[in-house]
Scaffold this motif. Structure first.
Motif, PDB file in Angstrom:
ATOM      1  N   ILE A 116      49.340  50.192  -3.916  1.00  0.00           N
ATOM      2  CA  ILE A 116      49.510  49.953  -5.356  1.00  0.00           C
ATOM      3  C   ILE A 116      49.750  51.295  -6.041  1.00  0.00           C
ATOM      4  N   GLN A 137      51.696  62.020  -3.691  1.00  0.00           N
ATOM      5  CA  GLN A 137      52.331  61.642  -2.436  1.00  0.00           C
ATOM      6  C   GLN A 137      53.647  62.421  -2.343  1.00  0.00           C
ATOM      7  N   SER A 143      52.223  59.505   2.274  1.00  0.00           N
ATOM      8  CA  SER A 143      52.149  58.163   1.682  1.00  0.00           C
ATOM      9  C   SER A 143      50.797  57.556   2.039  1.00  0.00           C
ATOM     10  N   THR A 144      50.092  57.026   1.043  1.00  0.00           N
ATOM     11  CA  THR A 144      48.789  56.414   1.344  1.00  0.00           C
ATOM     12  C   THR A 144      48.977  55.186   2.235  1.00  0.00           C
ATOM     13  N   ASN A 145      50.102  54.474   2.064  1.00  0.00           N
ATOM     14  CA  ASN A 145      50.347  53.313   2.933  1.00  0.00           C
ATOM     15  C   ASN A 145      50.481  53.748   4.396  1.00  0.00           C
ATOM     16  N   GLY A 194      53.780  49.172  -9.342  1.00  0.00           N
ATOM     17  CA  GLY A 194      54.518  48.574  -8.233  1.00  0.00           C
ATOM     18  C   GLY A 194      53.593  48.344  -7.043  1.00  0.00           C
ATOM     19  N   ILE A 195      53.919  47.349  -6.253  1.00  0.00           N
ATOM     20  CA  ILE A 195      53.072  46.963  -5.114  1.00  0.00           C
ATOM     21  C   ILE A 195      53.925  46.863  -3.858  1.00  0.00           C
ATOM     22  N   GLY A 198      56.184  59.068  -1.079  1.00  0.00           N
ATOM     23  CA  GLY A 198      55.743  57.744  -1.525  1.00  0.00           C
ATOM     24  C   GLY A 198      56.868  56.727  -1.329  1.00  0.00           C
ATOM     25  N   ARG A 199      56.488  55.545  -0.871  1.00  0.00           N
ATOM     26  CA  ARG A 199      57.502  54.531  -0.564  1.00  0.00           C
ATOM     27  C   ARG A 199      57.372  53.328  -1.492  1.00  0.00           C
ATOM     28  N   GLY A 200      58.532  52.744  -1.849  1.00  0.00           N
ATOM     29  CA  GLY A 200      58.550  51.545  -2.673  1.00  0.00           C
ATOM     30  C   GLY A 200      59.132  50.377  -1.888  1.00  0.00           C
ATOM     31  N   ARG A 201      59.276  49.246  -2.550  1.00  0.00           N
ATOM     32  CA  ARG A 201      59.886  48.077  -1.909  1.00  0.00           C
ATOM     33  C   ARG A 201      61.348  48.338  -1.610  1.00  0.00           C
ATOM     34  N   LYS A 229      58.436  48.771 -16.257  1.00  0.00           N
ATOM     35  CA  LYS A 229      57.547  48.753 -15.091  1.00  0.00           C
ATOM     36  C   LYS A 229      56.411  49.766 -15.236  1.00  0.00           C
ATOM     37  N   PHE A 246      47.333  54.304  -4.354  1.00  0.00           N
ATOM     38  CA  PHE A 246      46.190  53.665  -3.690  1.00  0.00           C
ATOM     39  C   PHE A 246      46.673  52.699  -2.623  1.00  0.00           C
ATOM     40  N   SER A 247      45.991  52.696  -1.476  1.00  0.00           N
ATOM     41  CA  SER A 247      46.300  51.690  -0.439  1.00  0.00           C
ATOM     42  C   SER A 247      45.010  51.178   0.176  1.00  0.00           C
ATOM     43  N   TRP A 254      59.053  56.208  -3.991  1.00  0.00           N
ATOM     44  CA  TRP A 254      58.172  56.020  -5.152  1.00  0.00           C
ATOM     45  C   TRP A 254      57.737  57.407  -5.617  1.00  0.00           C
TER      46      TRP A 254
HETATM   47  C1  BTN Z   1      57.594  49.149  -5.613  1.00  0.00           C
HETATM   48  O1  BTN Z   1      57.501  48.696  -6.760  1.00  0.00           O
HETATM   49  O2  BTN Z   1      58.694  49.414  -5.123  1.00  0.00           O
HETATM   50  C2  BTN Z   1      56.347  49.379  -4.835  1.00  0.00           C
HETATM   51  C3  BTN Z   1      55.751  50.739  -5.075  1.00  0.00           C
HETATM   52  C4  BTN Z   1      54.465  50.986  -4.309  1.00  0.00           C
HETATM   53  C5  BTN Z   1      53.965  52.397  -4.476  1.00  0.00           C
HETATM   54  C6  BTN Z   1      52.610  52.592  -3.861  1.00  0.00           C
HETATM   55  S1  BTN Z   1      51.887  54.142  -4.318  1.00  0.00           S
HETATM   56  C7  BTN Z   1      50.645  53.946  -3.125  1.00  0.00           C
HETATM   57  C8  BTN Z   1      51.295  53.329  -1.903  1.00  0.00           C
HETATM   58  N1  BTN Z   1      51.830  54.331  -1.019  1.00  0.00           N
HETATM   59  C9  BTN Z   1      53.154  54.277  -0.928  1.00  0.00           C
HETATM   60  O3  BTN Z   1      53.870  55.040  -0.242  1.00  0.00           O
HETATM   61  N2  BTN Z   1      53.623  53.279  -1.697  1.00  0.00           N
HETATM   62  C10 BTN Z   1      52.541  52.561  -2.350  1.00  0.00           C
END
Ligand code: BTN
Length: 245
Positions: A124, A32, A8-10, A106-107, A35-38, A103, A53-54, A43
């Motif tokens: 993002i 990723q 995950s970039t975050n 996502g952020i 990848g993680r979302g809210r 959608k 991108f982070s 993600w």
């Molecule tokens: C959402 O809408 O739930 C937020 C999604 C965010 C995804 C981005 S992709 C780059 C960064 N790294 C992650 O693991 N998540 C965010």
């Protein structure tokens, strides 16, 4: 910094922030694997199908304004999609970007503690092609390719995103900047006011009519019980026929 693949970039930006990375550190990955979302969601991030991108921010503003950083990110991503791809977006509170009600971006903003002080990682994810979508997202998600009818230009989108982030984030540090950001956010969101919605936060579900946002970005919702100020949750549009207030 660019990577072919990261969990995950975050998470990577957060790791480097704890090691002392400076504000502005930005990471992009082609894919990723985690990848993680809210709201603890995942993600989907297959290779080449999205912009992942982070960026690390160390805001010099009052902590009660920090929630506006997600507004800054939504405005910047909206600018980037319009400027590079002629894709017009709507913002669903707090920071989902929709195109034609689906959608597209996502952020995920995460506050972290580092030896140099509290910081924020802003992640993002922009759907570039529909290859990004698992089965359950078909119908609720869209992509730059689908909306523009063209091959998405990832580098151009990334450059425009960075430039727009600098503009909006600088404004956040100026006097009256927060007010301007909230006003612009509201002007770009069909969800900001007079919209019948349902807000889900864990097991809690509330319905009401949106009545604008507070100075810190919280959503005002008029419910049968009176005006509520919503700070977290998932917003979905409700058809007037089934609203229950
Ligand atoms: C959402 O809408 O739930 C937020 C999604 C965010 C995804 C981005 S992709 C780059 C960064 N790294 C992650 O693991 N998540 C965010």
């Amino acid at each position: 910094m660019r990577y072919e693949s990261l969990p995950s970039t975050n998470s990577e930006v957060a790791r480097l922030a704890v090691e002392g990375a400076e504000e502005g550190l930005a990471i992009v990955a082609d894919e990723q694997t985690a990848g993680r979302g809210r709201l603890r969601r995942s993600w989907s991030s297959p290779k080449g199908a999205g912009l992942y991108f982070s960026i690390l921010l160390r805001p010099a503003i009052a902590v009660d304004r920090w929630p506006l950083i997600t507004f800054v990110a939504a405005l910047a991503a909206g600018d980037a999609l319009l400027e590079t791809s002629e894709v017009r977006t709507d913002i669903k509170w707090p920071n989902d970007l929709l195109a034609n009600e689906r959608k597209i971006c996502g952020i995920l903003a995460e506050a972290i503690e580092t030896p140099a002080g509290r910081a924020v990682v802003v992640g993002i994810g922009i759907n570039l092609t529909n290859n990004a979508f698992p089965q359950e997202l078909l119908g609720v998600a869209t992509s730059v390719a689908q909306e523009s009818g063209r091959r998405p230009e990832r580098e151009a989108i990334l450059n425009a995103l960075l430039a727009a982030l600098v503009r909006w984030y600088s404004l956040l540090h100026e006097p009256e900047g927060a007010e301007k950001i909230v006003a612009t956010w509201a002007s770009r969101s069909s969800y900001a006011s007079e919209r019948l919605v349902q807000v889900t936060n864990g097991a809690e579900i509330v319905q009401g009519i949106t009545r604008g946002v507070e100075n810190d970005g919280a959503l005002r919702l008029e419910t049968a019980q009176g005006l509520q100020v919503i700070r977290a949750g998932d917003v979905t549009s409700v058809r007037p026929a089934i609203i229950n207030i």
